[in-house]
Write a protein that holds these residues in place. Structure first.
Motif, PDB file in Angstrom:
ATOM      1  N   VAL A 234     -32.230   9.277  54.769  1.00  0.00           N
ATOM      2  CA  VAL A 234     -33.633   8.962  55.685  1.00  0.00           C
ATOM      3  C   VAL A 234     -33.643   9.933  56.406  1.00  0.00           C
ATOM      4  CG1 VAL A 234     -34.559   7.920  56.623  1.00  0.00           C
ATOM      5  CG2 VAL A 234     -32.971   7.164  54.593  1.00  0.00           C
ATOM      6  N   CYS A 283     -31.633   0.710  55.157  1.00  0.00           N
ATOM      7  CA  CYS A 283     -31.730   1.994  55.746  1.00  0.00           C
ATOM      8  C   CYS A 283     -32.271   1.765  54.023  1.00  0.00           C
ATOM      9  CB  CYS A 283     -30.129   2.274  55.650  1.00  0.00           C
ATOM     10  SG  CYS A 283     -29.832   2.132  57.381  1.00  0.00           S
ATOM     11  N   SER A 286     -36.095   2.334  53.755  1.00  0.00           N
ATOM     12  CA  SER A 286     -37.083   2.037  54.802  1.00  0.00           C
ATOM     13  C   SER A 286     -37.665   3.973  54.379  1.00  0.00           C
ATOM     14  CB  SER A 286     -35.956   3.046  55.790  1.00  0.00           C
ATOM     15  OG  SER A 286     -35.470   4.062  54.972  1.00  0.00           O
ATOM     16  N   PRO A 287     -37.419   3.860  52.824  1.00  0.00           N
ATOM     17  CA  PRO A 287     -38.358   5.476  52.365  1.00  0.00           C
ATOM     18  C   PRO A 287     -39.500   4.754  51.431  1.00  0.00           C
ATOM     19  CG  PRO A 287     -35.829   5.057  51.173  1.00  0.00           C
ATOM     20  CD  PRO A 287     -35.960   4.300  52.460  1.00  0.00           C
ATOM     21  N   LEU A 289     -40.925   2.154  52.587  1.00  0.00           N
ATOM     22  CA  LEU A 289     -41.997   1.378  53.603  1.00  0.00           C
ATOM     23  C   LEU A 289     -42.345   2.631  54.290  1.00  0.00           C
ATOM     24  CD1 LEU A 289     -39.981  -0.860  55.584  1.00  0.00           C
ATOM     25  CD2 LEU A 289     -41.387  -1.338  53.729  1.00  0.00           C
ATOM     26  N   LYS A 290     -41.719   4.076  54.281  1.00  0.00           N
ATOM     27  CA  LYS A 290     -42.816   5.445  55.346  1.00  0.00           C
ATOM     28  C   LYS A 290     -43.407   5.743  53.392  1.00  0.00           C
ATOM     29  CE  LYS A 290     -40.814   9.756  56.231  1.00  0.00           C
ATOM     30  NZ  LYS A 290     -39.171  10.752  56.533  1.00  0.00           N
ATOM     31  N   ASN A 291     -43.467   5.621  52.726  1.00  0.00           N
ATOM     32  CA  ASN A 291     -44.485   6.383  51.413  1.00  0.00           C
ATOM     33  C   ASN A 291     -45.516   5.272  51.292  1.00  0.00           C
ATOM     34  OD1 ASN A 291     -42.934   8.302  50.595  1.00  0.00           O
ATOM     35  ND2 ASN A 291     -41.601   6.567  48.804  1.00  0.00           N
ATOM     36  N   LEU A 293     -46.728   3.740  54.018  1.00  0.00           N
ATOM     37  CA  LEU A 293     -47.234   3.674  55.373  1.00  0.00           C
ATOM     38  C   LEU A 293     -47.891   5.005  55.651  1.00  0.00           C
ATOM     39  CD1 LEU A 293     -44.672   2.674  58.116  1.00  0.00           C
ATOM     40  CD2 LEU A 293     -46.928   1.656  57.497  1.00  0.00           C
ATOM     41  N   GLY A 294     -47.064   6.286  54.738  1.00  0.00           N
ATOM     42  CA  GLY A 294     -48.017   6.797  54.469  1.00  0.00           C
ATOM     43  C   GLY A 294     -49.342   7.313  53.297  1.00  0.00           C
TER      44      GLY A 294
END
Length: 307
Positions: A234, A283, A286-287, A289-291, A293-294
């Protein structure tokens, strides 16, 4: 004393533990990411390394020789899992569970008791402690750095050889590898052996650091290994093989640091495995969620620009 005031000592302690645990994470990485195999042998191999090293030390063997014997015992366990999976065609997950289950009895036979205390015995860290005249935590850091540097350099060198490249090709595309004349079964067995050797090495070092080897020390180790790998991926995505090994070390240290902070709160020690599982879930997600949010930010930016 508050948690903030404790942070420097917590970080040093986490670094010393994380360096040793990262050997386990590297072993899990080799099967999970390089061979694309979920190998649960780790939960039996980890206490095996500790059992062999502790038994050898209390019987008068040199700590270095005892640690090497722990590493070799892990390679043998990996060989058995590899044979079960490749030659007997048992699914990888089941092969790992079978070996792990058998190792429980073998570890019990080796130890002859649920645990072996190493208090008062010379270990690999006491040698460094005597030589550099430092506190135990720094002796662990120095020893961990030396062992990790040696292991990572050997792995980088090995995975650039013809056999190492064949192992990586087997994990990437086994059908294409077979079509190109690679004996994928042999490559998988070698990968299993190296992976479980590293895991047993971690077990033997941690047993010496903790001052005892325990029959049940392998419970939850696969979660620790996976969490370290995922944290590294991550934070440091798309790195070369050598850099990925180094990032896994950082991932293991960060994981131990998170656990150390959790332990500062008044929690029940029996709940620690639950918190470890929650950290792994965070963990792993998180990828995603990150995508998401992006995408939301991009959509908001596009909408705002259109106005």
């Amino acid at each position: 004393m508050t948690i903030i005031e404790n942070l420097p000592s917590l970080f040093v302690s986490s670094a010393s533990q994380g360096l040793l645990w990262s050997l386990l994470a590297i072993g899990v990485f080799l099967t999970f990411r390089i061979l694309d195999i979920a190998d649960l042998t780790a939960e039996g191999t980890f206490p095996l390394g500790g059992a062999v090293a502790a038994t050898a030390i209390v019987n008068g063997l040199s700590p270095i020789l005892a640690t090497l014997l722990g590493f070799i015992s892990g390679m043998i366990a990996g060989f058995i899992s590899g044979i079960l999976h490749t030659k007997l065609k048992i699914p990888a997950l089941l092969a790992g569970i079978i070996t792990m289950t058998g190792l429980y009895s073998i570890n019990s036979r080796i130890m002859g008791a649920p645990n072996i205390p190493l208090l008062g015995q010379k270990n690999i860290f006491s040698w460094v402690n005597d030589f550099f005249v430092v506190e135990k935590v720094w002796a662990v850091v120095i020893t961990g750095c030396i062992v990790l540097l040696l292991v990572i350099l050997l792995l980088i060198f090995f995975f650039k050889t013809e056999i190492g490249l064949a192992i990586r090709a087997t994990g990437d595309n086994p059908d294409m590898s077979e079509a190109n004349g690679i004996n994928t079964d042999t490559m998988k067995i070698i990968g299993y052996m190296i992976s479980n050797g590293c895991i047993a090495l971690a077990g033997s070092l941690l047993a010496q650091n903790n001052g005892f080897a325990d029959l049940n020390s392998g419970v939850g180790t696969i979660v620790i290994g996976l969490a370290s790998i995922i944290i590294a991926e991550v934070l440091f995505a798309n790195k070369s093989f050598g850099i990925r090994l180094l990032t896994i070390v950082l991932g293991a240290i960060i994981y131990r640091f998170i656990i150390a902070i959790i332990l500062e709160f008044p929690i029940d020690q029996n709940d620690l495995k639950l918190y470890s599982a929650i950290i792994l879930v965070l963990c792993l997600t998180s990828p995603l969620l990150k995508n998401k949010l992006g995408r939301k930010r991009k959509k908001a930016h596009t909408t705002g620009g259109a106005k």
